[in-house]
Design a protein around this motif. Structure first.
Motif, mmCIF file in Angstrom:
data_model
loop_
_atom_site.group_PDB
_atom_site.id
_atom_site.type_symbol
_atom_site.label_atom_id
_atom_site.label_comp_id
_atom_site.label_asym_id
_atom_site.label_seq_id
_atom_site.Cartn_x
_atom_site.Cartn_y
_atom_site.Cartn_z
ATOM 1 N N THR A 156 66.717 47.494 38.369
ATOM 2 C CA THR A 156 67.251 46.445 37.463
ATOM 3 C C THR A 156 68.831 47.080 37.146
ATOM 4 O O THR A 156 69.372 46.305 36.550
ATOM 5 N N LEU A 157 68.880 48.517 36.902
ATOM 6 C CA LEU A 157 70.266 48.998 36.532
ATOM 7 C C LEU A 157 70.881 49.859 37.409
ATOM 8 O O LEU A 157 70.253 50.491 38.270
ATOM 9 N N ARG A 158 72.219 49.867 37.355
ATOM 10 C CA ARG A 158 73.067 50.565 38.000
ATOM 11 C C ARG A 158 73.624 52.080 37.156
ATOM 12 O O ARG A 158 74.074 51.534 36.108
ATOM 13 N N SER A 159 73.137 52.822 37.474
ATOM 14 C CA SER A 159 73.345 54.162 36.628
ATOM 15 C C SER A 159 74.585 55.359 37.199
ATOM 16 O O SER A 159 74.299 55.239 38.393
ATOM 17 N N LEU A 160 74.927 55.677 36.336
ATOM 18 C CA LEU A 160 76.224 56.909 36.875
ATOM 19 C C LEU A 160 75.349 58.397 36.761
ATOM 20 O O LEU A 160 74.737 58.653 36.058
ATOM 21 N N THR A 161 75.395 58.914 38.012
ATOM 22 C CA THR A 161 74.685 60.203 38.138
ATOM 23 C C THR A 161 75.939 61.280 38.158
ATOM 24 O O THR A 161 76.872 61.219 38.499
ATOM 25 N N VAL A 162 75.472 62.459 37.255
ATOM 26 C CA VAL A 162 76.341 63.602 37.128
ATOM 27 C C VAL A 162 75.543 64.667 37.282
ATOM 28 O O VAL A 162 74.615 64.908 36.924
ATOM 29 N N HIS A 163 76.241 65.612 38.332
ATOM 30 C CA HIS A 163 75.924 66.983 38.755
ATOM 31 C C HIS A 163 76.592 68.051 38.439
ATOM 32 O O HIS A 163 77.832 67.822 38.847
ATOM 33 N N ASP A 164 76.164 69.115 37.901
ATOM 34 C CA ASP A 164 77.145 70.171 37.663
ATOM 35 C C ASP A 164 77.214 70.966 38.841
ATOM 36 O O ASP A 164 75.750 71.822 38.992
ATOM 37 N N ALA A 165 77.990 71.007 39.772
ATOM 38 C CA ALA A 165 78.221 71.637 41.148
ATOM 39 C C ALA A 165 78.444 72.978 40.972
ATOM 40 O O ALA A 165 78.652 73.726 42.013
ATOM 41 N N SER A 166 78.872 73.536 39.895
ATOM 42 C CA SER A 166 79.418 74.868 39.427
ATOM 43 C C SER A 166 78.245 76.021 39.925
ATOM 44 O O SER A 166 78.668 77.219 40.527
ATOM 45 N N GLY A 167 77.112 75.760 39.996
ATOM 46 C CA GLY A 167 75.997 76.713 40.378
ATOM 47 C C GLY A 167 75.712 76.673 41.455
ATOM 48 O O GLY A 167 74.619 77.130 42.256
ATOM 49 N N ASP A 168 76.022 75.648 42.523
ATOM 50 C CA ASP A 168 75.425 75.297 43.674
ATOM 51 C C ASP A 168 76.005 76.604 44.840
ATOM 52 O O ASP A 168 77.380 77.033 44.645
#
Length: 97
Positions: free
Chosen positions: A83-95
């Protein structure tokens, strides 16, 4: 019975506390940032989901939350739920690559 006292905290402090709690417990933490804006911080502390019950969050809002959480290399994406569209955020600094 009297209502408990109201406590006012800065959003930045609440976000950092939720991040620390997520990392400590390994469980997702959810905060209501505004009347219709919510954040869910993953148990790892390196990801969060930003969503609204009506409409969609903006990347500017997500960037502000990422800054408050200390993300140094945020990567943005979208997740379409039932029912919802969400914005996802990932901190890629540790990848590691």
């Amino acid at each position: 019975m009297a209502a408990p006292p109201t406590v006012t905290v800065k959003i930045r402090e609440a976000l950092r506390y939720a991040l620390q709690r997520a990392q400590k417990t390994g469980r997702t933490q959810q905060l209501e940032l505004d009347q219709d804006l919510f954040v869910r911080i993953a148990g790892t502390g390196r990801r969060f989901l930003l969503f609204q019950l009506e409409g969609e969050p903006t990347t500017e809002q997500a960037q502000a939350v990422a800054d408050a959480l200390g993300f140094t290399l945020p990567r943005f994406g979208w997740h379409q739920g039932e029912t919802l569209r969400s914005l996802t955020v990932h901190d890629a600094s540790g990848d590691t690559e």
